[in-house]
Design a protein around this motif. Structure first.
Motif, short mmCIF file in Angstrom:
data_model
loop_
_atom_site.label_atom_id
_atom_site.label_comp_id
_atom_site.label_asym_id
_atom_site.label_seq_id
_atom_site.Cartn_x
_atom_site.Cartn_y
_atom_site.Cartn_z
N ASN A 132 33.61 47.86 41.83
CA ASN A 132 34.38 48.05 40.60
C ASN A 132 35.48 46.98 40.57
O ASN A 132 36.38 46.98 41.40
CB ASN A 132 34.99 49.45 40.58
N PHE A 133 35.39 46.07 39.62
CA PHE A 133 36.33 44.95 39.58
C PHE A 133 37.66 45.30 38.90
O PHE A 133 38.57 44.47 38.88
CB PHE A 133 35.70 43.76 38.84
N THR A 134 37.78 46.50 38.36
CA THR A 134 39.00 46.83 37.60
C THR A 134 40.21 47.03 38.50
O THR A 134 41.35 46.97 38.02
CB THR A 134 38.79 48.09 36.75
N SER A 135 40.00 47.28 39.79
CA SER A 135 41.12 47.56 40.68
C SER A 135 41.60 46.32 41.45
O SER A 135 42.41 46.43 42.37
CB SER A 135 40.73 48.65 41.68
N LEU A 136 41.13 45.13 41.08
CA LEU A 136 41.52 43.93 41.79
C LEU A 136 42.99 43.59 41.58
O LEU A 136 43.53 43.76 40.48
CB LEU A 136 40.66 42.74 41.33
N ARG A 137 43.62 43.13 42.65
CA ARG A 137 45.03 42.75 42.59
C ARG A 137 45.15 41.31 42.08
O ARG A 137 44.46 40.42 42.54
CB ARG A 137 45.63 42.86 43.99
N GLU A 138 46.03 41.12 41.10
CA GLU A 138 46.24 39.77 40.56
C GLU A 138 47.08 38.95 41.53
O GLU A 138 48.13 39.41 42.00
CB GLU A 138 46.93 39.86 39.20
N THR A 139 46.60 37.75 41.84
CA THR A 139 47.31 36.87 42.78
C THR A 139 47.32 35.43 42.27
O THR A 139 46.50 35.05 41.44
CB THR A 139 46.62 36.88 44.17
N PHE A 140 48.28 34.66 42.78
CA PHE A 140 48.42 33.23 42.47
C PHE A 140 48.59 32.96 40.98
O PHE A 140 48.25 31.88 40.49
CB PHE A 140 47.22 32.44 43.01
N GLY A 141 49.12 33.95 40.26
CA GLY A 141 49.36 33.77 38.84
C GLY A 141 48.11 33.78 37.99
O GLY A 141 48.16 33.44 36.79
N ASP A 142 46.95 34.15 38.57
CA ASP A 142 45.70 34.19 37.82
C ASP A 142 45.60 35.46 36.98
O ASP A 142 46.09 36.52 37.37
CB ASP A 142 44.51 34.12 38.77
N SER A 143 44.93 35.34 35.86
CA SER A 143 44.71 36.49 35.00
C SER A 143 43.69 37.43 35.64
O SER A 143 43.00 37.07 36.59
CB SER A 143 44.19 36.03 33.64
N LYS A 144 43.58 38.65 35.09
CA LYS A 144 42.60 39.60 35.61
C LYS A 144 41.18 39.05 35.49
O LYS A 144 40.36 39.22 36.39
CB LYS A 144 42.71 40.92 34.85
N ASP A 145 40.90 38.39 34.36
CA ASP A 145 39.56 37.84 34.17
C ASP A 145 39.25 36.76 35.20
O ASP A 145 38.12 36.70 35.73
CB ASP A 145 39.43 37.25 32.76
N ARG A 146 40.23 35.93 35.50
CA ARG A 146 39.99 34.86 36.47
C ARG A 146 39.84 35.43 37.88
O ARG A 146 39.02 34.96 38.67
CB ARG A 146 41.11 33.83 36.43
N VAL A 147 40.65 36.43 38.22
CA VAL A 147 40.53 37.06 39.54
C VAL A 147 39.15 37.70 39.69
O VAL A 147 38.50 37.57 40.74
CB VAL A 147 41.65 38.10 39.75
N LYS A 148 38.68 38.37 38.64
CA LYS A 148 37.34 38.97 38.68
C LYS A 148 36.28 37.88 38.83
O LYS A 148 35.34 38.03 39.63
CB LYS A 148 37.09 39.77 37.40
N TRP A 149 36.42 36.80 38.10
CA TRP A 149 35.44 35.70 38.12
C TRP A 149 35.32 35.08 39.51
O TRP A 149 34.23 34.90 40.03
CB TRP A 149 35.86 34.65 37.09
#
Length: 433
Positions: A132-149
């Motif tokens: 489930n990608f919805t619980s990913l922590r945002e890091t390095f200033g990346d957006s949620k979409d980029r972190v998921k990608w």
């Protein structure tokens, strides 16, 4: 293509290699679906024992897809022996089985021969593979979409590496929007052989991101495990650099020493063999203007030091692209559309022993101008009759000449039917003993 036509691997070495208990620590959701580590083999003949395995993950793009162009450049001009010593694995990193089936259908239509030979495989993951990608922590200033990608990309590359680990000697990571130089296979294999005794972790055949990185397949489990361990944390090229740091750097020494030690674990080949062609990234909305400056210009012909001969042909060449210049390795031969009975004659100034030959038609820019239904004939010194030695297949004629026919006075290419296209001979190589 429906779900019923997808064939999961069962009771095979490929299944066993995926069932590593450590994976469940990094991807605990897989405990509920252990079979989600087994790939769906959509197309494939189970080829193993090759020298080079190419891995290409592909995903559904909002804009243009470059996959067919990428595959076309990889298959262009491969000799018969190279086709037997190579495996290209396309990993359709989607769980929409209708989409997976559409890609498999398109590949089968465009590359039926490669699929039939087992040169090309298409696989996809189980619908339960991704977390489930919805619980990913945002890091390095990346957006949620980029972190998921980037997280999904780490999982895709890991899956593909684990699948490929028992298929061959070397594994090369590519992307689905690249263009290969015509000589990429022979250049990669020669450089890997040359560097075999050195303690590298990977060889670089492109300076862009993860494109064109070659690994020894016995290193893939370790690399994939590292990626899986930190798949949520950083982009894949950063993680690869961290592996180098762990392996090479002494914390008690300075950054310069660390860089020098890491450099020993990767060897760079120039000029680059792969160029990035995609403008639209697989990350929606992102444009990529990435170009490898070391790629240079494409070679439109391959020259060789052929034995002295008198040349003649019934084909009318175009502009300066003469048969004589092509035979000397100065240009390619380009002629108007041939008809039944047209020929190219290579009459050696004196009979010689020839071990074999290679004729390649078309080039990387003019891929359609090939010899079709054209045979290769040899004239032994002690004979008045020509012997058929081989024929063009997919634009290439490659063969050996048996000892009983030696020495050889001439070689001749003979067109057996009218053609709708011009012909371009980009390589003529006569192998002498």
């Amino acid at each position: 293509m429906s779900l019923d036509t997808l064939k999961p691997l069962t009771d095979s070495p490929d299944q066993e290699m995926f069932l590593q208990s450590t994976i469940y620590y990094f991807m605990p959701h897989l405990r509920e679906h252990p079979d989600s580590l087994v790939p769906n083999v959509v197309l494939g003949q189970g080829r193993r024992g090759v020298s080079v395995v190419l891995g290409i993950p592909t995903v559904k793009r909002e804009k243009q897809s470059y996959l067919m162009s990428t595959l076309g450049s990889l298959f262009y001009g491969l000799t018969f022996s190279q086709q037997r010593d190579l495996l290209v694995i396309v990993f359709v990193a989607e769980t929409d089985f209708d989409y997976v089936g559409s890609i498999a259908k398109a590949i089968s239509k465009n590359f039926p021969k490669e699929v039939h030979l087992g040169l090309l495989e298409v696989i996809s993951p189980s619908r339960h593979y991704y977390p489930n990608f919805t619980s990913l922590r945002e890091t390095f200033g990346d957006s949620k979409d980029r972190v998921k990608w980037r997280t999904k990309q780490n999982l895709d590359f890991s899956f593909l590496m684990l699948y490929a680990q028992n298929k061959g000697t070397y594994y090369v990571q590519l992307e689905d929007d690249v263009f290969a130089k015509a000589s990429y296979y022979s250049d990669m294999k020669a450089f890997a052989t040359q560097e075999a005794s050195k303690p590298w972790l990977y060889l670089e055949f492109s300076q862009l991101g993860f494109i064109g990185k070659l690994f020894r397949t016995h290193d893939l489990p370790m690399i994939a495990q590292f990626f899986l361990m930190f798949h949520r944390d950083k982009p894949i090229d950063w993680l690869l650099d961290h592996i180098l740091w762990v392996k090479a750097c002494n914390p008690e020494k300075d950054t310069k020493d660390c860089s020098e030690q890491k450099a020993l674990l990767k060897q760079r080949y120039k000029p680059s063999l792969f160029q990035h062609i995609g403008l639209h990234s697989s990350l929606p909305g992102k444009l990529q203007h990435l170009k490898d400056k070391d790629f240079g210009k494409q070679t439109l012909y391959q020259g060789h030091n052929n034995p002295a001969a008198e040349l003649s042909s019934s084909l009318k060449h175009y502009q300066q692209h003469s048969l004589d210049r092509a035979y000397k390795g100065e240009d390619f031969f380009w002629a108007l559309a041939p008809i039944h009975g047209d020929y190219i004659l290579i009459n050696f100034t004196q009979p010689i022993h020839i071990s074999g030959y290679l004729f390649r038609s078309g080039n990387i820019e003019i891929t359609g101008d090939k010899f079709y239904n054209t045979s290769v004939e040899v004239l032994p010194m002690f004979s008045v009759c020509l012997h058929v030695s081989g024929a063009f297949e997919n634009g290439v004629a490659e063969g050996k000449i048996e000892e009983a026919l030696q020495p050889i006075s001439a070689l001749r290419l003979v067109v057996r039917s009218d053609s709708d296209v011009w012909v371009l001979l980009s390589e003529t190589n006569v192998f002498i003993n």
